[in-house]
Enzyme design. Structure first.
Site, PDB file in Angstrom:
ATOM      1  CB  CYS A 104      -0.980   0.004   1.169  1.00  0.00           C
ATOM      2  SG  CYS A 104      -0.224   0.189   2.788  1.00  0.00           S
ATOM      3  CG  HIS A 141      -4.529  12.129  10.253  1.00  0.00           C
ATOM      4  ND1 HIS A 141      -5.640  11.370   9.977  1.00  0.00           N
ATOM      5  CD2 HIS A 141      -3.658  11.947   9.219  1.00  0.00           C
ATOM      6  CE1 HIS A 141      -5.449  10.750   8.812  1.00  0.00           C
ATOM      7  NE2 HIS A 141      -4.254  11.087   8.340  1.00  0.00           N
ATOM      8  CG  HIS A 144      -7.526   6.650   6.982  1.00  0.00           C
ATOM      9  ND1 HIS A 144      -6.637   7.565   6.459  1.00  0.00           N
ATOM     10  CD2 HIS A 144      -8.677   7.335   7.210  1.00  0.00           C
ATOM     11  CE1 HIS A 144      -7.230   8.741   6.363  1.00  0.00           C
ATOM     12  NE2 HIS A 144      -8.465   8.631   6.809  1.00  0.00           N
ATOM     13  CG  ASP A 148      -7.213  -4.320   3.610  1.00  0.00           C
ATOM     14  OD1 ASP A 148      -6.745  -3.833   4.665  1.00  0.00           O
ATOM     15  OD2 ASP A 148      -7.045  -3.784   2.504  1.00  0.00           O
TER      16      ASP A 148
END
Length: 171
Positions: A104, A141, A144, A148
């Site tokens: 990713c 932050h 996320h 999966d």
């Protein structure tokens, strides 16, 4: 998530990291008065205050919710043993043993070090629904969470490297 990490393992990891942190804090110099590897008390600091303390790149991602470019973060393809902390406040976030390889472009973990290390918020930006991951101490932050990931949790905590500080385990 129930009992994310058994207490005996967590205590060992925190004890191990305490010695590492003492040495690392000597090397990791910061003028941030809120930075601590041991404090767990929630911080209520305004963004205007954080803007004075943090480097602009970190402020943009951690406090304004930006995302670093995929495959550019220092921890994307990084596999040393140790612990990851919030780069803003020093809160313990992830053990390297929960990090796993993905394609990713960001470092990914399957579980936080303890239940209150992180907190979650619904994110509906960019016409999609995601789960935003925030530091459990300073509300910065981090990235996320997706469904999966690998066993045992099936979760993928996809984090921005800039929001993480890594402390290696003592050999």
């Amino acid at each position: 998530m129930k009992n994310i990490i058994p207490k005996a393992i967590l205590i060992s990891c925190i004890a191990l990291s305490a010695g590492v942190c003492k040495a690392q804090n000597h090397l990791f110099k910061t003028s941030n008065p809120y930075y601590s590897h041991t404090a767990q008390n929630p911080l209520k600091v305004s963004n205007s205050e954080w803007k004075k303390i943090l480097k602009p790149e970190l402020y943009q991602v951690a406090r304004e919710g930006a995302t670093e470019t995929a495959f550019t973060g220092k921890y994307d393809e990084f596999d040393e043993k140790g612990m990851y902390y919030c780069a803003v406040c020093g809160n313990a976030l992830f053990l390297s043993t929960s990090k796993f390889a993905t394609t990713c472009g960001w470092p990914s973990f399957y579980q936080p070090i303890r239940k209150n290390s992180v907190r979650y918020r619904k994110d509906t930006s960019y016409h999609m629904e995601r789960t935003e991951v925030l530091c459990g101490r300073c509300d910065s932050h981090l990235g996320h969470m997706f469904d999966d990931g690998p066993k045992p949790t099936g979760k993928r905590f996809c984090m921005n490297s800039i929001c993480l500080e890594f402390v290696p385990s003592k050999k």
